[in-house]
Design an enzyme around this catalytic site. Structure first.
Site, PDB file in Angstrom:
ATOM      1  N   HIS A  60      -0.817  -0.252  -3.110  1.00 33.85           N
ATOM      2  CA  HIS A  60      -0.698   1.207  -3.290  1.00 33.85           C
ATOM      3  C   HIS A  60      -1.066   1.581  -4.723  1.00 33.85           C
ATOM      4  CE1 HIS A  60       1.313   5.122  -2.033  1.00 33.85           C
ATOM      5  NE2 HIS A  60       1.010   5.325  -3.313  1.00 33.85           N
ATOM      6  N   HIS A  62      -3.477   4.696  -7.192  1.00 33.29           N
ATOM      7  CA  HIS A  62      -4.257   5.948  -7.242  1.00 33.29           C
ATOM      8  C   HIS A  62      -5.321   5.771  -8.315  1.00 33.29           C
ATOM      9  CE1 HIS A  62      -1.510   8.513  -4.747  1.00 33.29           C
ATOM     10  NE2 HIS A  62      -0.691   7.520  -5.069  1.00 33.29           N
ATOM     11  N   GLN A 156      -2.826  15.425  -1.212  1.00 35.84           N
ATOM     12  CA  GLN A 156      -1.677  15.469  -2.143  1.00 35.84           C
ATOM     13  C   GLN A 156      -0.913  16.803  -2.091  1.00 35.84           C
ATOM     14  OE1 GLN A 156       0.505  13.877  -4.808  1.00 35.84           O
ATOM     15  NE2 GLN A 156      -1.335  13.435  -5.975  1.00 35.84           N
ATOM     16  N   HIS A 214       2.341   8.794   2.256  1.00 35.86           N
ATOM     17  CA  HIS A 214       3.447   9.012   1.318  1.00 35.86           C
ATOM     18  C   HIS A 214       4.541   9.732   2.111  1.00 35.86           C
ATOM     19  CE1 HIS A 214       0.288   8.301  -1.587  1.00 35.86           C
ATOM     20  NE2 HIS A 214       1.127   8.403  -2.596  1.00 35.86           N
ATOM     21  N   GLU A 217       9.345  10.779  -0.357  1.00 31.39           N
ATOM     22  CA  GLU A 217       9.377  10.362  -1.760  1.00 31.39           C
ATOM     23  C   GLU A 217      10.272  11.344  -2.509  1.00 31.39           C
ATOM     24  OE1 GLU A 217       5.544  10.073  -3.654  1.00 31.39           O
ATOM     25  OE2 GLU A 217       6.389   9.217  -5.484  1.00 31.39           O
ATOM     26  N   ASP A 313       0.987   1.716  -7.841  1.00 27.98           N
ATOM     27  CA  ASP A 313       0.989   3.174  -7.653  1.00 27.98           C
ATOM     28  C   ASP A 313       0.226   3.906  -8.760  1.00 27.98           C
ATOM     29  OD1 ASP A 313       1.452   5.613  -6.479  1.00 27.98           O
ATOM     30  OD2 ASP A 313       3.615   5.614  -6.741  1.00 27.98           O
TER      31      ASP A 313
HETATM   32 FE   FE2 Z   1       1.334   7.140  -4.447  1.00 25.84          FE
END
Ligand code: FE2
Length: 406
Positions: A60, A62, A156, A214, A217, A313
């Site tokens: 995971h 970005h 997102q 996701h 979270e 991440d």
């Molecule tokens: Fe993430």
């Protein structure tokens, strides 16, 4: 890149004594024999008793966000919500080329740490357009001989909240992205979150691809998207093709409800990815003291035989100012955060950055057996325990039998 024919004097996880690992010219492991004690010729590597493991896997990441900390407004509250807000404003003006440059830097850093496979999420939506996706896909193309990268289209800013995001997710998949992503908890209402999840499954069916969402979270115990997603995965028979990333709220449910949800995740054959550094950093922000740790219930998920993986991440971005791409650092944090400190638990954490994500990413021929791809990492220590303690960097990294780092 230099082709390697043999790694001599190698230690393997779970085995006594030392071995010579002979590689085939097609980039696979040909055979493994007891070490002869010989040292390496120029096309060989002498592991000198160090551990040799298959490529580390970052389940995971970005890449579009990496190294953006200094070009995005400061996240003063330290919350996920504020990070999304500032990132949303900044990505409106980002070019594909600038994203590519930052992504390349992060990829090279991860490769130098022994990462051979990355699953990256890439923003699409009204603020990102397709520019972030283009930048990351270009970086993947440029580094395809160093590392395998799966790209997840990631809305997102939501799907129902952000009109047009769904069509851009479809466009991303048509451009070569591999998985459907989501952010189920980032919609206006619980009903919208449910619709969001339904739309992910519809898109995944349309492209016959996997889902990595996701989800929950947040520390909010009322955030219950994971049970909706797990029950959909059961209904739609998507065993081992759905991953829930973060799943932080599970730790804030009462024990009775958490037990039911963990059973459902196991029944669905879902993978769970925890991101220790980022979860520790972003969660607990509304707590006074004691502060929650923010990670999902890793130990209880493992006890229920759920495939749990760990990810980096973020690397130096508005969501997380630290991060190096060193998966031993992610594991080091995880060992602390969920009390995974017994010898067998440290080995479980080692699985969470190797064999478990290999299963989640559905990699073939992964490992250190004859016939596997020679995607190998030579470490300067004898055990995974020592690798975590010292957060080591490898002495050699091989991709398909070729030396890619140092
Ligand atoms: Fe993430």
């Amino acid at each position: 890149m230099k082709a390697i024919t043999c790694i001599r004097n190698a230690r393997l996880r779970g085995k006594e004594f030392l071995f010579d690992i002979h590689l085939d010219h097609d980039g696979t492991i040909a055979k493994i024999e007891p070490a002869t004690g010989a040292t390496g010729t120029p096309d060989e590597i002498d592991a000198a008793g160090g551990l040799v493991i298959p490529s580390l896997i970052d389940a995971h990441l970005h890449l579009d966000l990496a190294y953006s900390l200094d070009i995005v407004s400061a996240n003063k509250s330290g919350t996920l919500t504020e990070a999304i807000l500032h990132w949303s404003a900044a990505k409106k003006t980002m070019t594909a080329e600038s994203v590519k440059v930052r992504a390349l830097r992060a990829i090279r850093e991860e490769v130098s740490c022994g990462v051979g496979f990355i699953r990256t999420h890439v923003d699409v939506g009204s603020a990102a357009g397709m520019r972030l996706c283009e930048g990351v896909l270009a970086a993947r193309e440029q580094t395809k001989e160093l590392v395998g990268i799966q790209v997840v289209v990631f809305p997102q800013d939501g799907i129902l909240k952000d009109r047009g995001a769904y069509e851009q997710m479809r466009a991303g998949l048509e451009m070569g992205c591999d998985l459907v992503g989501g952010i189920a908890h980032n919609e206006r209402t619980d009903d919208d979150s449910k619709r969001h999840i339904d739309m992910l499954f519809d898109l995944a069916d349309e492209f016959d691809c996997d889902i990595d969402c996701h989800i929950d979270e947040t520390d909010n115990p009322e955030s219950k998207c994971i049970e909706v997603m797990a029950s959909k995965a059961v209904e739609r028979r998507r065993r081992n093709r759905v991953t829930g990333s973060h799943v932080c709220a599970l730790s804030s449910y009462n024990d009775v409800h958490a037990s039911k949800v963990i059973g459902l995740i196991a029944e669905a054959g879902m993978n769970v990815v925890t991101n220790p550094g980022v979860n520790l950093h972003l969660q607990g922000r509304f707590d006074r003291y004691p502060k929650r740790r923010g990670l999902t219930r890793v130990t209880e998920l493992l006890e229920a035989k759920v495939n749990v993986c760990a990810g980096q991440d973020c690397i130096k971005d508005p969501f997380y100012p630290l991060g190096t791409g060193n998966m031993f650092e992610a594991g080091h944090l995880l060992i602390h955060a969920d009390h995974l400190s017994q010898p067998e638990q440290i080995e479980q954490v080692a699985d969470m950055i190797t064999v478990n994500p290999a299963r989640a990413l559905r990699l073939e021929n992964y490992g250190t057996d004859p016939g596997c791809q020679a995607d190998l990492v030579v470490l300067p220590v004898e055990s995974m325990h020592e690798a975590f303690r010292l957060r080591v960097k490898p002495t050699a990294v091989l991709k398909r039998g070729k030396l890619v780092s140092p």
